[in-house]
Design an enzyme around this catalytic site. Sequence first.
Site, PDB file in Angstrom:
ATOM      1  CG  ASP A  13      17.744 -42.454  -8.665  1.00  0.00           C
ATOM      2  OD1 ASP A  13      18.611 -42.203  -9.112  1.00  0.00           O
ATOM      3  OD2 ASP A  13      16.530 -42.181  -8.961  1.00  0.00           O
ATOM      4  CG  ASN A  15      20.727 -40.987 -12.728  1.00  0.00           C
ATOM      5  OD1 ASN A  15      19.863 -41.373 -11.812  1.00  0.00           O
ATOM      6  ND2 ASN A  15      21.070 -41.377 -13.726  1.00  0.00           N
ATOM      7  CG  ASP A  17      17.997 -43.947 -12.718  1.00  0.00           C
ATOM      8  OD1 ASP A  17      18.128 -43.840 -11.677  1.00  0.00           O
ATOM      9  OD2 ASP A  17      19.151 -44.638 -13.460  1.00  0.00           O
ATOM     10  CG  ASP A 192      30.386 -62.674  -4.650  1.00  0.00           C
ATOM     11  OD1 ASP A 192      29.412 -62.440  -3.496  1.00  0.00           O
ATOM     12  OD2 ASP A 192      30.113 -63.324  -5.627  1.00  0.00           O
ATOM     13  CD  GLU A 261      29.230 -64.207   0.242  1.00  0.00           C
ATOM     14  OE1 GLU A 261      27.915 -64.189   0.573  1.00  0.00           O
ATOM     15  OE2 GLU A 261      29.840 -64.195  -0.914  1.00  0.00           O
TER      16      GLU A 261
HETATM   17  C1  GLC Z   1      27.198 -63.651  -2.893  1.00  0.00           C
HETATM   18  C2  GLC Z   1      26.523 -62.360  -2.840  1.00  0.00           C
HETATM   19  C3  GLC Z   1      25.111 -62.669  -3.296  1.00  0.00           C
HETATM   20  C4  GLC Z   1      25.123 -63.348  -4.680  1.00  0.00           C
HETATM   21  C5  GLC Z   1      25.978 -64.440  -4.966  1.00  0.00           C
HETATM   22  C6  GLC Z   1      26.732 -64.677  -6.189  1.00  0.00           C
HETATM   23  O1  GLC Z   1      26.850 -64.650  -1.887  1.00  0.00           O
HETATM   24  O2  GLC Z   1      26.396 -61.975  -1.656  1.00  0.00           O
HETATM   25  O3  GLC Z   1      24.347 -61.505  -3.247  1.00  0.00           O
HETATM   26  O4  GLC Z   1      24.060 -63.430  -5.181  1.00  0.00           O
HETATM   27  O5  GLC Z   1      27.304 -64.143  -4.290  1.00  0.00           O
HETATM   28  O6  GLC Z   1      27.531 -63.518  -6.669  1.00  0.00           O
HETATM   29 CA    CA Z   2      19.971 -43.392 -10.558  1.00  0.00          CA
END
Ligand code: GLC
Ligand code: CA
Length: 530
Positions: A13, A15, A17, A192, A261
């Site tokens: 982190d 900053n 928050d 993704d 992925e």
């Molecule tokens: C992929 C990501 C996961 C996310 C999903 C929807 O599987 O690794 O974290 O929830 O896509 O975007």
């Molecule tokens: Ca932050």
Amino acid sequence: MVLYENHLPSMRDGNGDGIGDLEGLIAALDHLAELGVGGVWVGPFFRSPLLDQGFDITDHCDVEPVFGDLATFDRLVAAAHARGIRVIVDYVPNHTSDRHPWFIESRSSRTSPRRDWYVWADAAPGREVPNNWTSEAGGSVWEWDEGSGQFYLHSHLREQPDLNWRNPEVRDAMLDVLRFWLDRGADGFRIDVAHMLMKDPGLRDNPVDPHRGDNPWDIQHPDFAGQLHIHDRMHPDLHEELRRIRAVLDGYDGDRVAIGEIEGMDWDRWARYFGEHLDELHLPFAFRLIETAWEAPALAAVLGELDDALPEGAWPILALGNHDRRRLATRLGRPQARVAAMLLLTARGTPTILYGDELGLVDQDVPVERRRDAFARATGGVSRDPTRTPMPWNAGPNSGFSPADARDLWLPVCVEYQTLNVEAQRADPRSSLTLYRRLLELRRASAALTAGDWERHAASDDHVLVYARTAGAERCVVALNLTPRARTVDLGETGDLLLSTLLDRDGRAAGPVIELRADEGVLLRTGGAG
Ligand code: GLC
Ligand code: CA
């Protein structure tokens, strides 16, 4: 290259928050450089209501203010490149947030010019929904939209409508997103759910999965695991889209990498994601390794299958964990997690280390009222928060993740942070961090370990996984005791013991018979110079 998966809200982190950000990641780069990784996969940082940790995007080409701004991203790229670290950006092509202006327009009416940017359908005759497809978050993928009187498709949360990649305007807009980040210096993308881009245009029902996809390590809703997802994902048409994505990357200078992925599928299907002419993904993830029982015969079989399935000229990417799974040290226990580190960093492929795994971080229980993962909240499913807790940097307040005066960290810090943190492990010659650093060092210095062939070794048995890596005259042998009992293996060859996972007998001559202690892995060089 060794890739480091940084889960942005959890890394550091900058900053105060309480939530990790790009500034914090810049501050973390020295740790990554010392560890010796060649690339950092940042995690999503785009404009988002953060219902799915940033995988629900409202603007793909801007930074969510909680994470920083475009100028901070530019500084991150410069600072990473100055350390020889490549920056891999998440690309989320399958869906957006339901608050994305595209979706707001799409749902505004059936005649909206953007109606067809998402997947809309009517209920099938005699049924309540268009088909039987189930969402990873549980329940149907179809959500009724009262205003326009149709259902829209969401493979994940209902707040994550799927884009319609069959519409060329959508595709072009999404390819522009790649150009935007490539122009800013991104070295590549982690795509993704790359296997989901295209759906069956006829929206046919998925068949039931007779095995119910039982897999304790994959955190998916049982509704989802109950069917074979052949029509809502893995559609053959998606390969053409991956080629288009790849062509955009290839149009840029340098090595811009497409990592994908790709979930739960057999090796033949997996191999197809490289493309017939190696013109799709450079590196489709092979998650089978995470899902394999931690036993020598099973692991040897999977590594062998992977090697056999790999197309000529292709190269694999390996992971033993990620932000969606139980942590490695939770699944295997800390002693075996060290053995797993040796496997990950000496098998054939590009290893991916999840932040914190280099410390042996375990899942941290997160009280219900502090949970963030909307998947679990929406469906009563398993929360992924325990895997995603903040990186412990030191024994000080907030474990050095946030400044001392920060309150309300976004997730609780691991209870063991006073001993389990970067600073403590850096000073400890036997720590998990030291083991990772040594493994990366040896790997960098060895052609056999970085690029060599892989071969199961005849000494491999039911308890000890043994394999060899060779490149020219150089030969390395890895023997991993996967059990908590001492074991003896006869390698039939001798060499220098480069490293033990216990870090207490390096640099000695060893073999042909090796006595392995409980949960010990060793790496030998048995041929060629170093
Ligand atoms: C992929 C990501 C996961 C996310 C999903 C929807 O599987 O690794 O974290 O929830 O896509 O975007
Ligand atoms: Ca932050």
